[in-house]
Scaffold this active site. Sequence first.
Site, PDB file in Angstrom:
ATOM      1  N   GLU A 228       0.810  -1.222   0.000  1.00  0.00           N
ATOM      2  CA  GLU A 228       0.000   0.000   0.000  1.00  0.00           C
ATOM      3  C   GLU A 228       0.842   1.271   0.000  1.00  0.00           C
ATOM      4  OE1 GLU A 228      -2.672  -3.263   1.313  1.00  0.00           O
ATOM      5  OE2 GLU A 228      -0.619  -2.668   1.807  1.00  0.00           O
TER       6      GLU A 228
ATOM      7  N   GLN B  77      -7.853  -2.135  -0.563  1.00  0.00           N
ATOM      8  CA  GLN B  77      -8.785  -3.257  -0.635  1.00  0.00           C
ATOM      9  C   GLN B  77      -9.783  -3.203   0.515  1.00  0.00           C
ATOM     10  OE1 GLN B  77      -7.480  -7.595  -0.479  1.00  0.00           O
ATOM     11  NE2 GLN B  77      -7.762  -7.243  -2.686  1.00  0.00           N
ATOM     12  N   PHE B  78      -9.325  -2.768   1.660  1.00  0.00           N
ATOM     13  CA  PHE B  78     -10.166  -2.443   2.812  1.00  0.00           C
ATOM     14  C   PHE B  78      -9.585  -1.191   3.449  1.00  0.00           C
ATOM     15  CE2 PHE B  78     -10.845  -6.942   2.195  1.00  0.00           C
ATOM     16  CZ  PHE B  78     -12.209  -7.111   2.422  1.00  0.00           C
ATOM     17  N   ALA B  79     -10.444  -0.349   3.992  1.00  0.00           N
ATOM     18  CA  ALA B  79      -9.979   0.881   4.621  1.00  0.00           C
ATOM     19  C   ALA B  79      -8.977   0.592   5.731  1.00  0.00           C
ATOM     20  CB  ALA B  79     -11.161   1.680   5.173  1.00  0.00           C
ATOM     21  N   ASP B  80      -9.131  -0.543   6.395  1.00  0.00           N
ATOM     22  CA  ASP B  80      -8.224  -0.934   7.474  1.00  0.00           C
ATOM     23  C   ASP B  80      -6.771  -0.969   7.000  1.00  0.00           C
ATOM     24  OD1 ASP B  80     -10.467  -2.660   9.426  1.00  0.00           O
ATOM     25  OD2 ASP B  80     -10.879  -2.384   7.302  1.00  0.00           O
ATOM     26  N   PHE B  81      -6.567  -1.337   5.712  1.00  0.00           N
ATOM     27  CA  PHE B  81      -5.216  -1.518   5.207  1.00  0.00           C
ATOM     28  C   PHE B  81      -4.506  -0.193   4.931  1.00  0.00           C
ATOM     29  CE2 PHE B  81      -6.653  -5.798   3.191  1.00  0.00           C
ATOM     30  CZ  PHE B  81      -6.849  -6.319   4.461  1.00  0.00           C
TER      31      PHE B  81
ATOM     32  N   HIS C 227     -11.193  -5.800   9.022  1.00  0.00           N
ATOM     33  CA  HIS C 227     -11.861  -5.525   7.759  1.00  0.00           C
ATOM     34  C   HIS C 227     -13.136  -4.706   7.964  1.00  0.00           C
ATOM     35  CE1 HIS C 227      -9.399  -9.063   6.849  1.00  0.00           C
ATOM     36  NE2 HIS C 227      -9.422  -8.672   5.591  1.00  0.00           N
TER      37      HIS C 227
END
Length: 658
Positions: free
Chosen positions: A397, A419-423, A464
């Site tokens: 990222e 891919q997910f905001a968490d990442f 996630h």
Amino acid sequence: MIFDPKNLSTTELKNIYKNLLLPRMIEEKMLKLLRQEKIGKWFSGIGQEAIAVGCTLALNADEYILPMHRNLGVFTAREIPLWKLMAQWQGKATGFTKGRDRSFHFSTQEYKIIGMISHLGPQLALADGIALADILEKKEKVTLAFTGEGATSEGDFHEALNVAAVWDLPVIFIIENNGYGLSTPTNEQYRCAQLVDRAKGYGMQGVKIDGNNVLEVYHTIKALAEDLRENPRPVLVECITFRMRGHEEASGVKYVPQELFTEWEQKDPLKNYETYLLEQEIIDENFILQIRSDNTAYINSEIEKAFAEPEPVVDEELEIEDMYFPYQQKPINKPTEFTDGRYIDAISKAMSLMMEKYHNLVIMGQDIAEYGGAFKITQGFVEKFGKERVRNTPICESAIVGASLGLSINGYKAIMEMQFADFATCGFNQIVNNLAKTHYRWGEKADVVIRMPTGAGTGAGPFHSQSNEAWFTKTPGLKVVYPAFPEDVYGLMIAAVEDPNPVMFFEHKYLYRKSSGTIPDGYFSIPIGKAKLHANGDMFSIITYGLGVHWAIAYQKEHSEYDFDILDLRSLQPWDKEAVYKSVKKTGRALILHEDTLCCGFGAEIAASITEHCFAFLDAPVLRCASLDTAIPMNKALEHQFLANSRLHQNIQKLISF
């Protein structure tokens, strides 16, 4: 030290000497000024000038270079006037950053130099993006980026090299191995015999050279650049050199054994090259005296001019304005035709329209090409727009955020999908320190949209499901949007892509296929920063966004006895203060509803602002209804308990009881 002039003329050899001498003399003057306390800080590159000078002279003037602290020779070889550099170092108004940043923490499009931030490693990924833009434009150019041996331990170094290798980007990565990362010697930094060996792991060419031999540097880089322009690919070049002074002057050099200074003094790049030219009778002592005399006069004159330059004007309004690239959104076209669709369809439709409108727009993310992304939002995009513009990325990222910024610097637009905001945690530094501060620091746009699939409701657990918008609303320079309905998704996505500022675009995963409605056909944009009133009442105001809007509407349907405003913020940075104040002044009671956790959620900012500006109109304390201050659990029952919606009724009862 053996010098091989190859096909260089006498004039060219003399020019290299002039370019090698000038930064040394400037540095010697800076050290005097430092002792006189006329400047505050200095990172010395004495003993390393051959790398910066050789690399810069080997490239074309319109090719980007990304230097570091000790690369004064890059700036002087690109012929930036010393007064301008000095104004930058002194924090003058006419410096490249207008006094907002120091030393070489600046960039300039005029001279095609992109400076680093203090974290060092992240700039390498910018080189990837710059080179990618050249590839897409079919320009035969190379990009050159510097790093030190210490920064090769950073994840950003490895991510940038891997991306460049996978995408065959014409980037020359220069490692200046000067033996120490501040005070830490190389034997405590890495175990490989030589750093250039790391090139093999990324499937790229590696070259090791004497970084103190200016002709070896020049010929090596020139040959590589000529080859890479025709056969694009990255190359890692390790330049062996030595730092003759401390990490910065305040650090001193007591941690370095004296015998190393004795050894490397014999390898001084300037003295050795000067001796070679004298021996070959290319120059004589009179030539040296004349050049030194000219340089001294030039340096003294330029420094005097810089000291006379004005200090920055202390202007609060200007400082706030300069956090963002100036942009006036175009007039909104009111849609006349609509198509029924889902939230997820609106995202895809808007991005497709923007890809058609802007041929310099690139979408990047994990699995977004043939696979269509984790949520199938970009399905069919490869067939329509091609793999050059719809790019699968490695799982890195930070490098892709950095590459997005590099694309913007070199004339492109970028949409990057987390891919997910968490990442976003893995790209956090690039977002908050590079994207957000670029315009404030040196006036450049950061034309990047980062898509953030966010939120709970799907039983996806702690990694996630987070609503992490508050991480970014706190960061000046970013814009943050969080739409709740397909029409808003469509209009705000178009606005986000057109805006030359970095936009964090939050999309609620639960709503992807749960929320349906009308989607405009054709061009339609919604101003970033404008709220939308979904219901009009007098009892109280619910101020919310994202999934919270749907909770509030569902509650209103179940409780017709309550007549209240539902204000959907849609944008969180900037947010529509006027609409919020208007609603609260009308009803006298406010409930801030959001999915994020209570402590330091964005609702705290709204509540504080309402209290500060609408206190005289309030009939009750401003309340917040938010999720539990815990991580998000996977189990559906635990997740339901966690979410703010489970406490909405009791909070409303509390609000109206005052």
